[in-house]
Design an enzyme around this catalytic site. Structure first.
Site, PDB file in Angstrom:
ATOM      1  CB  SER A  27      -0.984  -0.045   1.172  1.00 11.45           C
ATOM      2  OG  SER A  27      -2.002   0.913   1.014  1.00 11.45           O
ATOM      3  CG  ASP A  51      -6.744  -2.714  -3.463  1.00 14.53           C
ATOM      4  OD1 ASP A  51      -7.180  -1.665  -2.963  1.00 14.53           O
ATOM      5  OD2 ASP A  51      -5.534  -2.962  -3.584  1.00 14.53           O
ATOM      6  CG  HIS A  84      -5.778  -2.280   0.197  1.00 12.45           C
ATOM      7  ND1 HIS A  84      -4.996  -1.857  -0.857  1.00 12.45           N
ATOM      8  CD2 HIS A  84      -5.294  -1.652   1.298  1.00 12.45           C
ATOM      9  CE1 HIS A  84      -4.085  -1.008  -0.414  1.00 12.45           C
ATOM     10  NE2 HIS A  84      -4.248  -0.874   0.886  1.00 12.45           N
TER      11      HIS A  84
END
Length: 349
Positions: A191, A288, A318
């Site tokens: 991320s 995601d 995610h």
């Protein structure tokens, strides 16, 4: 932090059959774009929606506490054969705390990896990637440096990126002390951590003055474009744990006033020239918001002549690196990424 009782209750809930979990989560499997969400994550998403989030009253401190509690419940068991040390790296104005993972069985051909955790630059900690970093260190026989970079809003952009860069340069200088090839290191993260890894790979490429190019970049569901308006930003805007409201919360706290979010230091996916970058391992999650930008970046890297190893984990959301104990599918995914990263670290040196 989560109590042992909370952890037990969650474990028992997730131990039910797929059919039982789907029945407890609305009755039907959640399918989007032909991809079906893992039943355990569908159950967690369903529970999160029932509770809801009062974003008007949410603060970074509360969200950090919730993230830490999630790590305690879903972080998974310890990995044997790896020793952990605390190290402090001198930044521009302070020391950056880090966690160094040292495998008992070394492979001196494997490059050192510098890893950055998730959290939008606002939340997250070394705990969210603890099991994963341990697995890579053990699998590769290489040192892994996990960086506790500064968070916003106490320290807005680019403070976290500055810490990430300082840690990378320290690793380049000190790799040999820990049995890794001299003067080399790799970068990686999930991320926002993947964002840092991509930015550092771009900034340190061979054409830059006094550059120290990474030997590898590991990008796991990376945030690469903060003005992205791709289909996945809408298709998964309500997907747990990263929603459109969560991203708005992060950006509000992370960015300085009047900063352009399209600037390549924040949105490396908008950099036009992607040539001469190191081999990239790019892993995306099906459910995601960032799916499309991660895959588009992998496409562009390949078009620029960069070697890319890529995979989409279609049934996962995610943030799955932080949830290995939530589902066997998540554990299998991080084991695969650890194996492939280890192989690349050995080949990159």
């Amino acid at each position: 932090m989560a109590s042992w009782l909370q952890k037990l209750i969650v474990q028992l809930a997730l131990a039910r059959s797929d059919d039982a979990l789907l029945k407890a989560s609305g009755g039907e499997a959640r399918t989007v774009r032909g991809m079906t969400l893992d039943p355990r994550f569908q159950f967690l998403e369903f529970q999160a929606r029932k509770r809801g989030v009062n974003w008007a009253e949410m603060t970074p401190a509360i969200l950090r506490q919730q993230t830490d509690a999630g790590s305690a419940i879903f972080g998974g068991s310890a990995v044997g054969g790896v020793r952990v040390e605390k190290v402090y790296i001198t930044g521009r104005s302070h020391s950056v705390p880090c966690r160094l993972y040292l495998p008992q069985i070394r492979d001196n051909s494997a490059a050192m990896l510098v890893y950055y955790h998730f959290g939008g630059g606002v939340i997250g900690s070394l705990e969210t990637c603890h099991r994963f970093c341990s697995m890579i260190a053990k699998e590769a026989g290489a040192p892994v440096l996990s960086v506790d970079y500064r968070l916003a809003p106490e320290h807005r952009f680019p403070a976290g990126l500055d810490d990430a860069t300082a840690a990378y340069l320290w690793a380049v200088d000190n790799a040999a002390r820990y049995g890794a090839p001299v003067g080399k290191a790799a970068v990686g993260g999930d991320s926002m951590g993947g964002n840092f890894a991509a930015v550092i790979a771009q900034q340190q490429r061979g054409s830059a003055p006094r550059a120290h190019p990474p030997v590898l970049q590991l990008l796991i569901y990376p945030g690469l474009d903060f003005v992205s308006d791709t289909a996945s930003m809408h298709d998964f805007a309500d997907a747990w744990p990263l929603t459109s409201q969560t991203i708005e919360f992060f950006l509000r706290h992370y960015l300085p006033d009047d900063f352009d979010p399209a600037e390549p230091r924040l949105s490396p996916g908008r950099t036009e020239d992607l040539t001469k970058l190191p081999t990239a391992l790019v892993y995306t999650a099906g459910f995601d918001m960032l799916l499309d930008q991660g895959e588009a970046y992998a496409d562009r890297l390949e078009q620029a002549g960069v070697r890319v190893v890529r995979h989409r984990f279609e049934s996962l959301p995610h943030g799955f690196v932080a949830f290995p104990a939530a589902s066997p599918t998540a554990e299998q995914a991080i084991r695969r990424i650890a194996r492939e990263t280890a192989a690349a670290l050995k080949g990159a040196a």
